[in-house]
Structure formats: C-alpha cells, structure tokens
Design a protein around this motif. Structure first.
Motif, PDB file in Angstrom:
ATOM      1  N   TYR A  24       0.831  -1.204   0.000  1.00 12.22           N
ATOM      2  CA  TYR A  24       0.000   0.000   0.000  1.00 12.22           C
ATOM      3  C   TYR A  24       0.861   1.248   0.000  1.00 12.22           C
ATOM      4  CZ  TYR A  24       0.501   0.051   5.180  1.00 12.22           C
ATOM      5  OH  TYR A  24       0.976   0.085   6.456  1.00 12.22           O
ATOM      6  N   ALA A  25       0.216   2.372  -0.232  1.00 11.01           N
ATOM      7  CA  ALA A  25       0.941   3.628  -0.443  1.00 11.01           C
ATOM      8  C   ALA A  25       1.862   3.936   0.728  1.00 11.01           C
ATOM      9  CB  ALA A  25      -0.046   4.777  -0.639  1.00 11.01           C
ATOM     10  N   SER A  26       3.033   4.459   0.407  1.00 11.20           N
ATOM     11  CA  SER A  26       4.024   4.709   1.461  1.00 11.20           C
ATOM     12  C   SER A  26       3.943   6.148   1.975  1.00 11.20           C
ATOM     13  CB  SER A  26       5.412   4.446   0.908  1.00 11.20           C
ATOM     14  OG  SER A  26       5.622   5.280  -0.212  1.00 11.20           O
ATOM     15  N   ASN A  27       2.837   6.806   1.694  1.00 12.78           N
ATOM     16  CA  ASN A  27       2.732   8.218   2.086  1.00 12.78           C
ATOM     17  C   ASN A  27       2.350   8.402   3.544  1.00 12.78           C
ATOM     18  OD1 ASN A  27       2.047   7.757  -0.784  1.00 12.78           O
ATOM     19  ND2 ASN A  27       2.216   9.986  -0.824  1.00 12.78           N
ATOM     20  N   VAL A  28       1.992   7.326   4.198  1.00 13.89           N
ATOM     21  CA  VAL A  28       1.426   7.460   5.526  1.00 13.89           C
ATOM     22  C   VAL A  28       2.504   7.375   6.616  1.00 13.89           C
ATOM     23  CG1 VAL A  28       0.898   5.012   5.860  1.00 13.89           C
ATOM     24  CG2 VAL A  28      -0.534   6.748   6.927  1.00 13.89           C
ATOM     25  N   ARG A  29       2.390   8.266   7.608  1.00 17.59           N
ATOM     26  CA  ARG A  29       3.245   8.205   8.799  1.00 17.59           C
ATOM     27  C   ARG A  29       2.343   7.853   9.978  1.00 17.59           C
ATOM     28  NH1 ARG A  29       5.049  10.778   4.239  1.00 17.59           N
ATOM     29  NH2 ARG A  29       7.035  11.890   4.494  1.00 17.59           N
ATOM     30  N   ILE A  30       2.626   6.729  10.584  1.00 17.40           N
ATOM     31  CA  ILE A  30       1.726   6.265  11.639  1.00 17.40           C
ATOM     32  C   ILE A  30       2.180   6.755  13.010  1.00 17.40           C
ATOM     33  CG2 ILE A  30       0.829   4.216  12.807  1.00 17.40           C
ATOM     34  CD1 ILE A  30       0.887   2.783  10.165  1.00 17.40           C
ATOM     35  N   VAL A  31       1.248   7.325  13.757  1.00 16.87           N
ATOM     36  CA  VAL A  31       1.526   7.710  15.131  1.00 16.87           C
ATOM     37  C   VAL A  31       0.632   6.849  16.024  1.00 16.87           C
ATOM     38  CG1 VAL A  31       1.694   9.599  16.788  1.00 16.87           C
ATOM     39  CG2 VAL A  31       1.889  10.069  14.342  1.00 16.87           C
ATOM     40  N   ARG A  32       1.259   6.107  16.928  1.00 13.22           N
ATOM     41  CA  ARG A  32       0.504   5.130  17.717  1.00 13.22           C
ATOM     42  C   ARG A  32       0.069   5.729  19.055  1.00 13.22           C
ATOM     43  NH1 ARG A  32       2.808  -0.597  19.779  1.00 13.22           N
ATOM     44  NH2 ARG A  32       4.645   0.679  20.137  1.00 13.22           N
ATOM     45  N   PHE A  33      -1.189   5.545  19.373  1.00 17.87           N
ATOM     46  CA  PHE A  33      -1.740   6.024  20.647  1.00 17.87           C
ATOM     47  C   PHE A  33      -2.315   4.852  21.417  1.00 17.87           C
ATOM     48  CE2 PHE A  33      -1.317   9.841  18.361  1.00 17.87           C
ATOM     49  CZ  PHE A  33      -1.192  10.835  19.304  1.00 17.87           C
ATOM     50  N   PRO A  34      -2.440   4.986  22.721  1.00 18.50           N
ATOM     51  CA  PRO A  34      -3.038   3.890  23.473  1.00 18.50           C
ATOM     52  C   PRO A  34      -4.483   3.630  23.033  1.00 18.50           C
ATOM     53  CG  PRO A  34      -2.563   5.756  24.923  1.00 18.50           C
ATOM     54  CD  PRO A  34      -1.918   6.026  23.609  1.00 18.50           C
ATOM     55  N   CYS A  35      -5.186   4.694  22.660  1.00 16.74           N
ATOM     56  CA  CYS A  35      -6.616   4.539  22.390  1.00 16.74           C
ATOM     57  C   CYS A  35      -7.080   5.738  21.584  1.00 16.74           C
ATOM     58  CB  CYS A  35      -7.358   4.477  23.730  1.00 16.74           C
ATOM     59  SG  CYS A  35      -9.151   4.401  23.578  1.00 16.74           S
ATOM     60  N   THR A  36      -8.104   5.608  20.810  1.00 14.31           N
ATOM     61  CA  THR A  36      -8.631   6.768  20.067  1.00 14.31           C
ATOM     62  C   THR A  36      -9.097   7.853  21.041  1.00 14.31           C
ATOM     63  OG1 THR A  36     -10.586   5.404  19.819  1.00 14.31           O
ATOM     64  CG2 THR A  36      -9.372   5.925  17.819  1.00 14.31           C
ATOM     65  N   GLY A  37      -9.487   7.432  22.236  1.00 13.26           N
ATOM     66  CA  GLY A  37      -9.911   8.398  23.244  1.00 13.26           C
ATOM     67  C   GLY A  37      -8.793   9.355  23.617  1.00 13.26           C
ATOM     68  N   ARG A  38      -7.566   8.981  23.360  1.00 15.36           N
ATOM     69  CA  ARG A  38      -6.421   9.827  23.697  1.00 15.36           C
ATOM     70  C   ARG A  38      -6.095  10.816  22.579  1.00 15.36           C
ATOM     71  NH1 ARG A  38      -3.188  12.960  23.706  1.00 15.36           N
ATOM     72  NH2 ARG A  38      -1.113  13.104  24.626  1.00 15.36           N
ATOM     73  N   ILE A  39      -6.689  10.631  21.424  1.00 16.88           N
ATOM     74  CA  ILE A  39      -6.279  11.470  20.289  1.00 16.88           C
ATOM     75  C   ILE A  39      -6.952  12.833  20.379  1.00 16.88           C
ATOM     76  CG2 ILE A  39      -6.100  11.623  17.784  1.00 16.88           C
ATOM     77  CD1 ILE A  39      -6.260   8.532  17.782  1.00 16.88           C
ATOM     78  N   ASP A  40      -6.219  13.786  20.918  1.00 14.60           N
ATOM     79  CA  ASP A  40      -6.740  15.134  21.111  1.00 14.60           C
ATOM     80  C   ASP A  40      -6.891  15.813  19.751  1.00 14.60           C
ATOM     81  OD1 ASP A  40      -6.658  17.184  23.706  1.00 14.60           O
ATOM     82  OD2 ASP A  40      -6.466  18.155  21.751  1.00 14.60           O
TER      83      ASP A  40
END
Lengths: 267, 153, 279, 334
Positions: B31-47
């Motif tokens: 798949y496309a290599s344009n993505v930079r993944i940032v890992r969080f414990p939970c979506t609830g943490r994604i401010d």
C-alpha cells in the motif's frame, strides 16, 4: 428598582451576604457590573433588560471569593451558567445567594440551586434569532467562502483573551494556551494561532457553553466568536439531545456517550 | 517534475488499527508509502489539537483510526472519541476547513486489507486534491483587514 | 552592551558542561565570533539572556567573575521550556546570548572591608561571580563569609567549589540544608538560611552584606542583616523578576517605577525599602 | 509652525495624492461590526469621517502586534545565522488620528528612544508621518482635557487638520509634515480661530489635584474595590495608545524560524509569574494598580509625561466597563 434594593438591603442586614454583585448605571446606557460591599452603596443597584454581563464569571475570582458570602443578581444566562457550574462542582468553597428579576419585575431570591434549576428549565432561553440568521447565512456559503470569512475574522484577533476572561466556563487556572511544553498554540497574534485558539476554545466548551454570547458581544475587534459555540450547542442537541446549563446533575455531552450515537463519516 | 506525493499522518490506536497495520505489513500487502503512523493507546487519547498540529506542520491529510464500536480495549474510549469527532468535524466545517482531508475509520486488528485499502484510498484522494496550503498564507499581515461582505444586514 | 540592536544575540559555543545536580547545570560559553569576544565585557552582577532559537530565552546572572576573561559561565535549574531545551544541549552546541544587561556590584567600594554573602538554592551562581571576583584579588578584602543553604544536599550547587573554598581556610563558610534535606554523612548545618544567619550573626563593623535568593529569603534575610548592625546602604541584593527584553522596555520586571533589568538587578536594602513589595 | 488652509473639496485630492505618491496610507475605516479601525486604504472614499474614536490606536504602525526581531537558521555545522531585514518597512502616513493619539506618539518616542534606543521603533517612526484630525465630537468616555491635552492640541502631529465648515485649518508642525504638503492645494490661512470648531470635552479631574495624592495612592484601600470588576484580559492594554509591554517568543523549529516581539498586557496573570511559580503581582488588584500607577505616576517619574492621553478606549472596550478616571479619582480620594 426600589424593591430590589430593599431586598438586597435586607440580605445585608440579616448577614446573608457581605458582597453583592449586581449592575449599576454607567456612561452608556449599557448597565455595568458593580460590587456592593456596604449597605450605603445599595442605591446604585439597578436591573433592566439591558443588563447583559454574565456575572457568574466573578464567582471564580479570588478577590470576590474572599468575601465568603456573596449575593449575585443574575439574568437568565447567568442562572444557566450557575446551574452548569454547579454541575461541574465549582462552588464548593463559597456561599452564594442568587437573585433574579423576572418578566413581571418581581424580585426572586432563590433559596437553593434546585429552585434555580426549576426556574431555568421553566424559562429556558432560545437561540438568538440574529445568531441563527448569521449561521444560516454562513452555512449557505461555499466552504471556501466560509474559510475566507473566518480566516479574515480571525486575522483581526489580537489575542487579548477577553473572550476567555468573560466566559464563566473558562475557569481553568492554567489554560491550554499558556502551556508551552509543547506549545500547543502559537502565542503571537497571527492568523494560524488565532484560528487554533478559537477552535481549541470552542472544543473545550463543547457541551459546557451555556450560550450567553458574552464572548462575541465583548470582543474588542468584533469577531462573532460565539457563533462557534452556538453552532456546537445546536449540534449537540440535535445529535445527542443534550443541553448545557439545564440540569444540576448529569454528564456533559463530551463526557458521556451512547453506544448508538450516529454519525455518517466514519468508514 | 515528479508527481505530488502527499504527506499523510495517521493517528491510530494501539490495540486495533496499529495491529491491523502490522498485519498488513506481515502479510506483505502493498500500500501507499505516504502514511506516517503515530501510535496512541486509544482513540480516546487522540486530542483534536494533534490534528491541528499535524496540518500546521505540513500534513496534507490525516487519518484517525481505532477499534470498531464495542471493541475498545478500554471499553469506551472509542465511543468518547466518536462524540468528539462529531463535534470537531462540525466546527471545522463551519469554519470552512477542508474536512475531506481528515478521514475517520474503524480498522480492527484483523483488517490488514482494510487498512491497506484505506491508506490507498486516502492517498489517492489527497493526491487529487493537491497539497494543503490553506494555512500557509495566513500569517504575516501587518495591518489586519476584516472581511466585510459576509455580514449582511 | 554596545550592539545597536539589542535583540540580535551573540552566538556562543558551550565549551564545558558541568552537571551540578540532576537538574542544575553549569555551562562555560565561548564566543563563536572572535570579534564578539573582544567587544564583550561585563562586570560582576550583570546578567544575560541565554536562548535556544526556536524555544526562547531565559534570564540568568553571569556566574563567572569579571576577572576571568574570554568566557562566560551560567548555572541554571531546569524548570520550563527554555531551560529544558538548554539542558538538552551538549558540549560544542551553539546557543544564543544577549547581554550583558543591568548594573553591577560596586566591588571597588568594598576594598578593605569584610564581606558577608547570604544566599540559598539556585541563587549561589549570581553571588559565586562576586565571590570569585573577590577571591581573585583576595588581599584587597577582609574576612569573607558565606551563608549558603539549599533544600537538600542534592540541590547544593557548586559542590566541588564549596569544598575548595572550605579548604582555602581564608573564608568562613556556613553551609546548611533545610531540615529533612540532610544525608547521613552531612556534617554541616541543618536549618533554614535565615535561622542559621540569626544564630551565627556576622560581624557588621567595616562590613558589607550581599544577599541573593528566592524572594522569601531576601524578604526575611535583609531585616536580619539590618538588625545585626549593617547599615541599610551596605546591604546589597540582586533581584530577579521575570524578564524578556533586558533593556527596560518589555515591562515584565517592573517593581513600581523601577525596571529590575536596567535599574538593577543590584539594589541596596535602602533602595529596596523604597520600592513596593513586587519582587 | 506653519498655518495654512485647504478647502474640504480638496481634502480627498490631497489624500489620494498621498496614496499616489507611493506611501502606505493608514486611515480609519468603518467596519460592518460598527467599529472603526485603522487600515491601509487606497482611496478617500473608504475613509470614515464620522467617528469619535477608533477602536484601536494607530500605535501598531510603529509598534506592531507582532514584530519579527530576526529570523534564524541553523547551519550544518551547528552554527546559527541571524537575519534581520527592515528595508521593506514602507513610508507610511497615518491619517485621521485624534490629537490624543498623536500626543501618545510623543510618549512612545520618549519611551522607546530616550534610553537603549529601539532599532525597530526608530526605523518605523522615521518612516511615519502623522496627519491628525481634531475632534469635533466627543463622548462620555473622552477625558483628554483631564490629563492636560485638548481636542485640538498639535503635540506629536506632523500635520493637524481641523474641519471648519467648508475648509480645513492646517497646522504644520514639522519638516516631515511640510514635505508631504501639496502646495497647490493649500493656501495661506485666513485668521480664524479653530477653537469654536472643537469638541467640548468635560474635565473629569485635574492633574494638579491628583499629582500630589497619587504619590501615596499605592497604599490606598480602594484598589481592591476599584479592580473588583477586572477580569484580567488584555483588551485595555491592547487598545491603549501608550501601552508598550511586550513578550518575546520564538516561532518555528530549532532549525529555522523567527523570534517575534508580541504585545503583552500587565493584566494577564502570567505576566509577572516567575519560573519558580512565585508571582510578585499575584492578584488582579495588584495588576490593575500597576497599570494605573504606571500611567499616572511611574511614567511621570521616568519620563515626565502622564502616559494616559484620555482617549477613553479602555473604558469603551472593557468587558466589565471599568472606568479609568473613576478609578483614579477614587484611589486618590482624600
């Protein structure tokens, strides 16, 4: 007016309050907040339809809190704020007596917050038509025009934080905008930072804003910032059926959820 | 000139989407290599501020992804997140921010294929839209001008 | 400072980094540009703005004496964004420096006198600069006494130098830690600086006193010194309010009409008494 | 001082000639919000003539909200390059500022240039010409006459225009003023007095009365009550023509970016807070007192000028409508 003044005099005499936050006349026809510490100053106290300030914001102020027993003359927005703030446990350290003047010009002294809650629910204010008209207009614009409208508005923002200062819900001792590790929001008054600031403020008020419109009314450069939260309040009611400043008990909209909340954009 | 390659930041939860992306990797799904993944414990943490910062720092698109409803490792983080995104999206929309540049999704640990497709799709969409420049020209004006025309009587 | 534009910093290289404790470090800074090194001169008591571009600037006193040329030393505790960024720097990194700003201690007026230093915590660095200036011309001064305290043994700055000073034998040292801050091996005083100062009062005849510290130490210490007989104009202090510009413009450091950055940071007790309590 | 006249009909011509000469002309413009702001304009049609006071002062021309002090880049060897280019600061004419505002420029000039001259202000001031217009109207918030000014004072202006029916009385105080005058449009003045065309501004207090009592006002017990309404925003300071406090902030990464000077306000709780958490002015009472004492006492001691010019903006803009002259009267009460 006399009725109100007599009532307040009575409260001073029997020791129920030692500071009254109310309104007095000023240079313009817009009444301004006044702080009565002595019975002799009661004469300046007035209440009219033009009393717009949300006085509940003063209940966070240390100098005011020091008085211990505080009387507050509240318009409907202030009452709503008091209900919301009570639900957020903000009044554990002060004794307050709430007064209002109703449509029939009767002075009401509430004996507890439950009475305030009942009064607010019976007189729950609608959104202002002017705001709704402006919102409708904005929503009729194309996305690009809305972006243009708001970025030009925000470019005028000078980050005086008056919107935060007058907001009864902005009581955090340290605001996100003052956090600099990391620097969430740029401190200089430039458009990107201003935009982030206003989005951040609106988000932090989601489900808590009681829609008094003070932020927009007092903005020194005239940005209708309150539209953001008006829109949000509309959405929250539409999507989740919640109203802020309506009940003393209950979660605020973003602190709670329903497993079947609906949205149409998550793939 | 070479084709525009968008920068896409993905904020994902540790338990589902990150594992899903991992699965995509281990199963050698392209798949496309344009993505930079940032890992969080939970979506609830994604401010929401993280999203704003991503755009401010040059992202052209953002993906937010986590566990399907009822699958949250912490039982309710994604429900809270969902409400937050509903409100946030509506404010951005009112302001006229291009919400098409933010994609929300549920991707479970088993959905490596879905993740790969999602990234491809978003990459194509952002490629078609071109670079995100809305924030670029905003700063640096000395005497500020208010935009008049919109406030009609 | 001779630069016309006072906001453009010098570039300085961290020549030596000394970790004084887990969050206190001393940097020896040398100018990248030799011309800057020639133009730069300072006097003991002045301060600078040290910065990491991208993070901001922080105000610290110059900690090295003006008798030692060619470099500037500063000691700081990591507390916020800028100090954290500074603390992350390594030897040979380049940082920005503006200054020197403010007035200085009138050391020439102290020749032949006894000098008493009272200080606490991270306020030893601004006085270390004066102490070292005195030590470099030791014969010109009478007795030198230092009262210094910190919250605990760990937070004492310049531990190596404190030992050197003790070994010299020509200084009276009263080193203390707050009650509870001592270690089993601790042999010195235990107690707050004002208490130790009251219990071991310095001789005030033919003497000047210099006090620096957190505002509370200055507020408590100066009356004690005055009580032990120091005239108000022979008690010196160095105040430090929040500062941004260093040249009396930004308004952050005002104490009444006084700008700590340009009218200070060195004041006598007499001057301080004439100011509102805004430091 | 040179005195001339220009017909009202010729004012737009004069104005548009200024624009044509390539200068940036900043003038009051009425916004849909009902407030009047200084803004760069292209033609006299855009200029508002019917206003008592602009919402903000024109100080941002010489002391912008955000001033780039310099930009920096980290080179590969770890060394920095600092750049500061002010060459593109344009020649600017501020048109239509009130006499109170122009006298505020006098204070600003003293403040920024007397000691440790400020490079940025100096350059901007040198390239700025002030063409003021006397006040024909005043409102209840105006109190210039109380601080020793009046609606027609020439202090600080390069040119002062006073509308007198179908002509304008023109007072040219400086060489800079002379240099922008378009001689064809101006004729020598007939000897009329401008006084009758000026607004009557009520005197709220007299500086003579206050000067002595302000010396001890710091300890007044009234400060707490007088600042009770203050909510700690920066609206008064930002709208004030003589407030000069600023903050220095870096924006960008550690690799490259800018160091900026941004307006700051002494009313903010964080303004004086030390890194240790100690705050010398720990409450709003102390902060409000600092602001007022600075205007009426400290600046007199430091520069010999009362740095309040009586424009009344802080009163109009304050969310709690704190009234500076009432405050100052109350804290100096005998």
């Amino acid at each position: 007016m006399k009725l109100l003044q007599n009532k307040v005099a009575e409260l001073f005499e029997n020791g129920t309050i030692n500071l009254m936050i109310g309104f007095k006349e000023a240079l313009t026809k817009q009444p301004v907040p006044c702080f009565i510490e002595k019975a002799s100053e009661i004469e300046q106290l007035i209440y009219t339809k033009d009393c717009k300030n949300n006085l509940s914001v003063y209940l966070h102020k240390p100098e005011v809190k020091q008085a211990g027993k505080i009387g507050i003359l509240a318009n409907i927005a202030t009452l709503r704020a008091l209900v919301q703030l009570t639900s957020e446990n903000q009044f554990w350290d002060i004794e307050k007596t709430v007064l209002t003047v109703n449509d029939k010009e009767e002075v009401i002294v509430f004996s507890d917050m439950e009475e305030v809650e009942a009064y607010v629910q019976a007189n729950f204010p609608e959104f202002s038509e002017e705001d709704l008209k402006l919102l409708d207009y904005l929503e009729s614009l194309s996305r690009e025009d809305r972006w243009k409208y708001w970025t030009e508005q925000f470019s005028a923002c000078i980050k005086c934080y008056a919107c935060r200062a007058v907001c009864p819900m902005c009581y955090c001792p340290q605001c996100t905008v003052e956090c600099n590790q990391p620097q969430w929001i740029k401190t200089s008054a430039q458009t990107t930072g201003n935009l982030e600031w206003h989005i951040m403020r609106a988000m932090h008020l989601a489900g808590r804003c009681i829609n008094c419109g003070e932020c927009g009314r007092i903005c020194p450069v005239g940005i209708p910032v309150h539209l953001l939260t008006v829109k949000m309040n509309q959405d929250l009611f539409k999507e989740f059926g919640t109203k802020s400043g309506f009940a003393l008990k209950g979660d605020y909209a973003l602190n709670s959820f329903k497993p079947d909340d609906k949205e149409g954009f998550i793939k | 000139m070479s084709e525009f390659e968008p920068k896409i930041v993905a904020f994902v939860c540790n338990w589902c989407t990150y594992a899903g992306a991992d699965l995509a990797g281990t199963s050698r799904t392209q798949y496309a290599s344009n993505v930079r993944i940032v890992r969080f414990p939970c979506t609830g943490r994604i401010d929401f501020m993280l999203l704003m910062k991503a755009f401010e720092n040059g992202a052209d698109g953002v993906i937010v992804s986590g566990c399907h409803p009822n699958d949250c490792h912490y039982t309710s983080g994604n429900f809270h997140a969902r409400r937050r995104w509903i409100v946030f999206r509506s404010i951005l929309d009112l302001i006229g921010f291009d919400t098409d540049r933010i994609t929300f999704s549920w991707v479970s640990a088993a959905e490596g294929k879905k993740w790969a497709n999602l990234v491809d799709e978003v990459t194509d969409k952002i490629k078609a839209k071109g670079p995100f420049t809305d924030l670029d020209k905003l700063d640096g004006v000395q005497l500020k001008e208010l935009y008049d025309e919109a406030i009609t009587k | 400072m001779d630069k016309e534009n006072k906001y453009i910093p010098y570039r300085v290289r961290i020549a030596k980094k000394t970790q004084e404790s887990s969050n206190i470090q001393t940097y020896r800074l040398e100018f990248v540009d030799e011309k800057d090194a020639e133009n730069f001169s300072f006097r003991s008591g002045q301060f600078c703005e040290y910065g990491v571009p991208g993070e901001g600037e922080s105000t610290f006193c110059i900690a090295s004496p003006d008798t030692r040329k060619g470099y500037v030393e500063c000691t700081f505790r990591t507390t916020g964004r800028v100090t954290a960024a500074l603390a992350n720097c390594e030897e040979n990194d380049i940082i920005s420096l503006r200054g020197p700003f403010g007035n200085a201690f009138p050391i020439e007026q102290w020749y032949g006198k006894n000098v008493v230093f009272v200080t606490g915590g991270i306020a030893l660095p601004p006085l270390r600069c004066v102490i070292d200036t005195l030590l470099d011309q030791r014969e010109k001064f009478g007795e030198i006494s230092v009262y210094y305290g910190a919250k605990n043994v760990e937070e004492l700055t310049y531990k190596a130098e404190l030992e050197e000073w003790a070994a010299r034998g020509d200084m009276n040292l009263f080193i203390t830690v707050d009650p509870g801050g001592e270690t089993p091996e601790w042999k010195n005083f235990i107690g707050f600086v004002p208490t130790i100062l009251e219990q071991n009062p310095p001789k005030s005849d033919n003497a000047v006193a210099v006090i620096a510290g957190p505002p509370i130490l200055i507020k408590l210490g100066m009356p004690i010194l005055a009580k032990s007989g120091f005239p108000n104009d022979q008690i010196y202090t160095t105040l430090e309010n929040r500062m941004k510009c260093g040249v009396g413009k930004c308004g952050h450091c005002t104490v009444g009409k006084t700008y700590v950055c340009k009218d200070g940071p060195v004041f006598t007790y007499e001057e301080v008494l004439g100011m509102p309590l805004e430091y | 001082m040179e005195i001339k006249t220009i017909t009202s009909a010729n004012i737009p011509v004069f104005f548009n000639n200024l624009v044509k000469s390539g200068k940036v002309v900043v003038a009051p413009v009425l916004k849909k919000s009902g407030k009047v702001f200084f803004e760069s304009v292209q033609s006299y049609d855009q200029v508002s003539t019917d206003y008592i006071q602009t919402a903000f002062s024109a100080k941002s021309v010489v002391f912008p909200e955000v001033e780039e002090l310099f930009s920096y880049t980290k080179k590969e060897d770890g060394d920095f390059e600092f750049r500061n280019d002010m060459s593109n600061v344009p020649e600017t004419v501020i048109w239509g500022l009130r006499p109170c505002d122009s006298s505020a420029f006098n204070y600003l000039t003293d403040f920024f240039l007397k000691e440790n001259p400020d490079t940025y202000f100096k350059l901007r001031k040198e390239r700025t010409t002030l063409i003021s217009v006397s006040c024909a109207k005043a409102d209840a918030a105006c109190f210039c006459t109380s601080v020793g000014l009046n609606p027609g004072n020439v202090t600080g202006s390069d040119i002062l225009l006073t509308a007198m029916g179908d002509s304008y009385y023109v007072e040219i105080s400086t060489e800079k003023g002379k240099s922008v005058i378009d001689t064809a449009l101006f004729t020598d003045s007939t000897e009329k007095s401008k006084e009758e065309f000026l607004a009557k501004v009520e005197t709220k207090f007299s500086m003579d009365e206050i000067r002595e009592r302000i010396q001890t006002a710091y300890d007044s017990a009234e400060w707490k009550h007088e600042s009770m309404g203050c909510l700690g925003c920066g609206a008064c300071a930002f709208s004030c023509p003589t407030c000069t406090c600023f903050d220095i902030q870096d924006e960008g990464s550690q690799e490259s970016g800018k160091r900026l000077r941004c307006w700051d306000a002494c009313g903010f709780g964080q303004f004086t807070r030390h890194a240790s958490g100690h705050n010398p002015k720990s409450n709003q009472t102390a902060r409000r007192r600092q602001r007022l004492m600075h205007k009426f006492k400290y600046s007199v001691e430091n520069f010999g000028i009362v740095s309040c010019v009586g424009c009344g903006r802080c009163i109009r803009v304050c969310p709690a409508h704190l009234n500076i002259f009432e405050n100052i009267l109350n804290v100096t009460k005998a």
